[in-house]
Enzyme design. Structure first.
Site, PDB file in Angstrom:
ATOM      1  N   CYS A  80      -5.732  15.602 -11.940  1.00  0.00           N
ATOM      2  CA  CYS A  80      -4.444  15.215 -12.518  1.00  0.00           C
ATOM      3  C   CYS A  80      -4.450  15.383 -14.023  1.00  0.00           C
ATOM      4  CB  CYS A  80      -4.153  13.759 -12.151  1.00  0.00           C
ATOM      5  SG  CYS A  80      -2.605  13.171 -12.825  1.00  0.00           S
ATOM      6  N   CYS A  86      -3.413   7.857 -18.011  1.00  0.00           N
ATOM      7  CA  CYS A  86      -2.793   6.968 -17.033  1.00  0.00           C
ATOM      8  C   CYS A  86      -3.825   5.992 -16.493  1.00  0.00           C
ATOM      9  CB  CYS A  86      -2.209   7.813 -15.905  1.00  0.00           C
ATOM     10  SG  CYS A  86      -1.614   6.868 -14.521  1.00  0.00           S
ATOM     11  N   CYS A 179       1.237  13.011  -9.612  1.00  0.00           N
ATOM     12  CA  CYS A 179       0.474  11.826  -9.238  1.00  0.00           C
ATOM     13  C   CYS A 179      -0.190  12.171  -7.906  1.00  0.00           C
ATOM     14  CB  CYS A 179       1.400  10.617  -9.079  1.00  0.00           C
ATOM     15  SG  CYS A 179       0.526   9.182  -8.427  1.00  0.00           S
ATOM     16  N   GLU A 353       2.964 -17.464   6.567  1.00  0.00           N
ATOM     17  CA  GLU A 353       3.369 -16.533   5.502  1.00  0.00           C
ATOM     18  C   GLU A 353       4.587 -17.130   4.798  1.00  0.00           C
ATOM     19  OE1 GLU A 353       2.571 -13.417   4.044  1.00  0.00           O
ATOM     20  OE2 GLU A 353       4.430 -13.746   2.941  1.00  0.00           O
ATOM     21  N   CYS A 431      -9.092  -8.936  -1.538  1.00  0.00           N
ATOM     22  CA  CYS A 431      -8.772  -7.700  -2.280  1.00  0.00           C
ATOM     23  C   CYS A 431      -9.213  -7.859  -3.728  1.00  0.00           C
ATOM     24  CB  CYS A 431      -7.291  -7.368  -2.181  1.00  0.00           C
ATOM     25  SG  CYS A 431      -6.229  -8.691  -2.717  1.00  0.00           S
TER      26      CYS A 431
HETATM   27  C1  LIG Z   1      -2.897  -9.588   0.796  1.00  0.00           C
HETATM   28  S1  LIG Z   1      -1.396  -9.916   1.613  1.00  0.00           S
HETATM   29  C2  LIG Z   1      -1.956  -9.950   3.282  1.00  0.00           C
HETATM   30  C3  LIG Z   1      -0.937  -9.609   4.324  1.00  0.00           C
HETATM   31  C4  LIG Z   1      -1.437  -9.247   5.716  1.00  0.00           C
HETATM   32  N1  LIG Z   1      -2.604  -9.977   6.107  1.00  0.00           N
HETATM   33  C5  LIG Z   1      -1.673  -7.758   5.840  1.00  0.00           C
HETATM   34  O1  LIG Z   1      -2.814  -7.302   5.768  1.00  0.00           O
HETATM   35  O2  LIG Z   1      -0.682  -7.013   5.992  1.00  0.00           O
HETATM   36  C6  LIG Z   1      -1.125 -11.561   1.173  1.00  0.00           C
HETATM   37  C7  LIG Z   1       0.121 -12.188   1.746  1.00  0.00           C
HETATM   38  O3  LIG Z   1       0.131 -13.571   1.372  1.00  0.00           O
HETATM   39  C8  LIG Z   1       1.461 -13.995   1.158  1.00  0.00           C
HETATM   40  N2  LIG Z   1       1.384 -15.226   0.352  1.00  0.00           N
HETATM   41  C9  LIG Z   1       1.065 -15.333  -0.958  1.00  0.00           C
HETATM   42  N3  LIG Z   1       0.986 -16.626  -1.311  1.00  0.00           N
HETATM   43  C10 LIG Z   1       1.271 -17.372  -0.207  1.00  0.00           C
HETATM   44  C11 LIG Z   1       1.352 -18.765   0.066  1.00  0.00           C
HETATM   45  N4  LIG Z   1       1.148 -19.656  -0.889  1.00  0.00           N
HETATM   46  N5  LIG Z   1       1.651 -19.159   1.312  1.00  0.00           N
HETATM   47  C12 LIG Z   1       1.875 -18.241   2.289  1.00  0.00           C
HETATM   48  N6  LIG Z   1       1.807 -16.898   2.095  1.00  0.00           N
HETATM   49  C13 LIG Z   1       1.519 -16.468   0.868  1.00  0.00           C
HETATM   50  C14 LIG Z   1       2.100 -12.784   0.494  1.00  0.00           C
HETATM   51  O4  LIG Z   1       3.497 -12.812   0.636  1.00  0.00           O
HETATM   52  C15 LIG Z   1       1.440 -11.633   1.268  1.00  0.00           C
HETATM   53  O5  LIG Z   1       2.235 -11.286   2.386  1.00  0.00           O
END
Ligand SMILES: C[S@@+](CC[C@H](N)C(=O)[O-])C[C@H]1O[C@@H](n2cnc3c(N)ncnc32)[C@H](O)[C@@H]1O
Length: 473
Positions: A80, A86, A179, A353, A431
Site C-alpha cells: 500500500c 496510515c 486500502c 447483550e 480482543c
Molecule cells: C467483542 S463484542 C462480542 C460479540 C459477540 N460475542 C460476537 O463475537 O459476535 C462485545 C459485545 O459486548 C456488548 N457490550 C458492551 N458492553 C456491554 C455491557 N455492559 N453489557 C452488555 N453488553 C455489552 C457490545 O455491544 C458488543 O456486542
C-alpha cells in the site's frame, strides 16, 4: 543534527542509530541503541535505522524522522502506498510469519504484566490463510482537514479527504487512494464516494468547528453471501444534498444490497447515527458463519474478519467442551453468534447483550436458524446477571460461561459476579489481552486455573490479537 559524544546523554535533535527488536502493543517499533532503548512509528524487527531523538525518558528515547540504514530479513515490500503514513496497518512492511511471532510475544507480555506466571504454554498464534482483504467492515471518515505528506508541494489541496485518521493526529484525515485490508468492492466504493463528494461539492465534516455534511462512510460485507451494506453518516437529513450522492453510489455499484443514511447531529466523532433512514434494500445484510445464517444491522457488532471468526468460534466451541447437558451463559453476545453456535451441543444458552438492535438481530437469527434453546436478555450484563443471581431467580446457574467483552475488558464488578456464578468452566475471549489479563488474574485469585491459551490473528498488519483463554474452577 548532532551525534552525542559518548559521555553526554542524548538530547532532542541528536541523531542516533539502532536496531529494531520488536513491536509493542500500540504498534510502535522498539529497538536498542547503546545504553538506550528507543521507539519509532516505523521499522521492522531486524532493521537498522537512523533516527532523531524527540524525547528522552530515563533510558528510553522517542525517535522521529527515521531512515532505513540496513533492511532486516523480515522486511517485505508493503503493497500500500499509504503504509508509512496510515495507522491502519502499522506492520505491513513486516513478513506475516514474523508478525505472528511478534503477536505471540505480545500475548505473553500481557499475561506477565498482569502478574500471571506458572501458566500453560501460550500456543502459536493461528494466522490467516490470506492476510489481505480480510475486513468485512470498515469505517472511513470524511474530513476537510487532509493530512499532507512531507514530500507534497506547498499549496496542495488540503481541505478534502476520505479515509482514516492519521495516527496520533485526531484532526487530520489521510485521503486513502487504496486500502488493502478492506473487502475488494469496499475499496471501489470508497473511490466512488470520494469522486461523488467532490463532483457534487458536498461539505465534508469539520471535526473542530462541528460543521459540514458528510461524516463517515461505513462499509460492510457478507463474505459468504456477497451482500454489501453502505452506511453514510451525515450531520443532518438534507435530502437535496443526499439523494444525488446516494443515487450515484447505487448506479456505480449495483452490488450494494442496502444503503442507509445515519444522522449524527452530535459532536462526538462516532460513525453511528441517532436515526437511520434506509434508502435501498432491507437495512441489514446477512452473513453465514459455520453453517448458520446471521442478520446484521448497522449498529450490531459482528466480527470483522469472517473467515478467521469461524476459526475463533471453532476454538471457543472446542474449549467449551460441551456434552449436551450443560447450561451455558454467553456474556456480551452481540448478534448471538457464539450462543447460536454452541446451542446444538447444550441444554440451554442464556445470552446477554446491551445493544437493542443486536439483541433484536440475535432473536431473529435464532428463529431463522431454528435454534430454540437460547434466551436473549437485553441490558447491561452487570444488572442482567443480578437477576440470575437473585435467591428467588428461576434461571438456571451456568455450568459453562463464555465471555467476549469489548476492548476495555470486564467491568470491575463483573469479575465478582462471575465468581458468584461459579461455573466449572469459563472461556474468556479477549480482543485486548492487556485488559483481559487483569480480569483473568482476578479470576485466578478467585479460584480458577488457566487450562489453555490460544491466540488467533483476526487483524493482520495491526498490533491486535484475539486470545481464547480457558479457565476451570
Ligand atoms: C467483542 S463484542 C462480542 C460479540 C459477540 N460475542 C460476537 O463475537 O459476535 C462485545 C459485545 O459486548 C456488548 N457490550 C458492551 N458492553 C456491554 C455491557 N455492559 N453489557 C452488555 N453488553 C455489552 C457490545 O455491544 C458488543 O456486542
Amino acid at each position: 543534527m548532532d551525534s552525542p559524544s559518548s559521555t553526554r546523554k542524548p538530547r532532542r535533535g541528536d541523531r542516533l542509530e539502532g536496531m529494531i527488536l520488536r513491536y509493542d502493543r500500540r504498534g510502535l517499533a522498539h529497538g536498542s541503541s547503546g545504553d538506550y532503548t528507543f521507539s519509532l512509528r516505523t521499522g521492522v524487527p531486524g532493521d537498522r535505522l537512523g533516527f532523531q531523538v524527540h524525547k528522552r525518558r530515563r533510558h528510553h528515547l522517542d525517535g522521529r524522522s527515521a531512515e532505513l540504514i540496513e533492511e532486516g530479513a523480515a522486511r517485505v515490500q508493503a503493497p500500500c502506498r499509504h503504509s508509512e503514513s496510515c495507522g491502519g496497518c502499522a506492520f505491513q512492511s513486516c513478513d506475516y510469519g514474523v508478525q505472528l511471532e511478534q503477536k505471540h510475544l505480545l500475548v505473553s507480555e500481557a499475561l506477565s504484566a498482569a502478574g500471571l506466571t506458572d501458566l500453560p504454554e501460550v500456543e502459536a498464534v493461528l494466522g490467516c490463510e490470506n492476510p489481505w482483504r480480510y475486513r468485512n467492515k470498515m469505517e472511513f471518515t470524511f474530513g476537510n482537514r487532509r493530512w499532507v505528506a512531507p514530500h507534497e508541494p506547498e499549496g496542495v489541496d488540503a481541505d478534502f479527504a476520505v479515509g482514516l485518521h492519521a495516527p496520533g493526529l485526531y484532526l487530520k484525515v489521510i485521503d486513502l487512494a487504496e486500502c488493502h485490508i478492506v473487502f475488494e468492492q469496499g475499496e471501489a466504493i470508497l473511490g466512488t464516494a470520494r469522486e461523488l463528494a467532490r463532483e457534487q461539492q458536498l461539505p465534508l465534516w469539520d471535526i473542530r468547528e462541528h460543521v459540514g455534511f458528510l461524516r463517515h462512510l461505513v462499509l460492510r460485507h457478507g463474505v459468504h453471501t456477497g451482500e454489501v451494506m453502505v452506511n453514510v453518516v451525515t450531520s443532518e437529513e438534507n435530502c437535496a444534498l443526499f439523494e444525488p450522492f446516494a443515487r450515484g453510489l447505487l448506479e456505480a455499484h449495483p452490488e450494494i444490497t442496502t444503503l442507509i443514511q445515519s444522522i449524527n447531529e452530535g459532536v462526538a466523532d462516532v460513525a453511528v447515527g441517532e436515526r437511520e433512514i434506509v434508502l435501498h434494500g432491507p437495512g441489514y445484510i446477512e452473513e453465514e458463519l459455520l453453517g448458520l445464517r446471521f442478520r446484521i444491522s448497522a449498529r450490531s457488532f459482528f466480527q470483522t474478519n469472517t473467515l478467521q471468526a469461524e476459526r475463533l468460534f471453532e476454538i471457543v466451541r472446542e474449549e467449551a467442551a460441551l456434552n449436551g447437558d450443560e447450561v451455558v451463559y454467553d456474556l456480551y453476545s452481540g448478534a448471538g453468534t457464539i450462543a447460536l453456535m454452541v446451542a446444538p451441543a447444550v441444554r440451554e444458552v442464556l445470552a446477554f447483550e446491551q445493544v437493542a438492535d443486536a439483541v433484536a438481530d440475535a432473536r431473529l437469527n435464532a428463529e431463522r436458524n431454528e435454534v430454540r434453546n437460547v434466551r436473549f436478555f437485553e441490558g447491561d450484563v452487570l444488572t442482567e446477571i443480578d437477576a440470575t443471581l437473585a435467591p428467588d431467580s428461576v434461571l438456571a446457574r451456568p455450568d459453562v460461561v463464555l465471555v467476549d467483552p469489548p476492548r476495555a475488558g470486564l467491568h470491575p464488578k463483573m469479575v465478582g459476579k462471575l465468581l458468584e456464578l461459579a461455573p466449572e468452566r469459563l472461556v474468556y475471549v479477549s480482543c485486548n489481552l492487556h485488559n483481559g489479563a487483569q480480569d483473568i488474574a482476578h479470576l485466578i485469585e478467585g479460584g480458577y486455573r488457566i487450562q489453555r491459551i490460544r491466540p488467533v490473528d483476526l487483524f493482520p498488519h495491526t498490533p491486535h490479537v484475539e486470545c481464547v483463554v480457558t479457565l476451570t474452577r
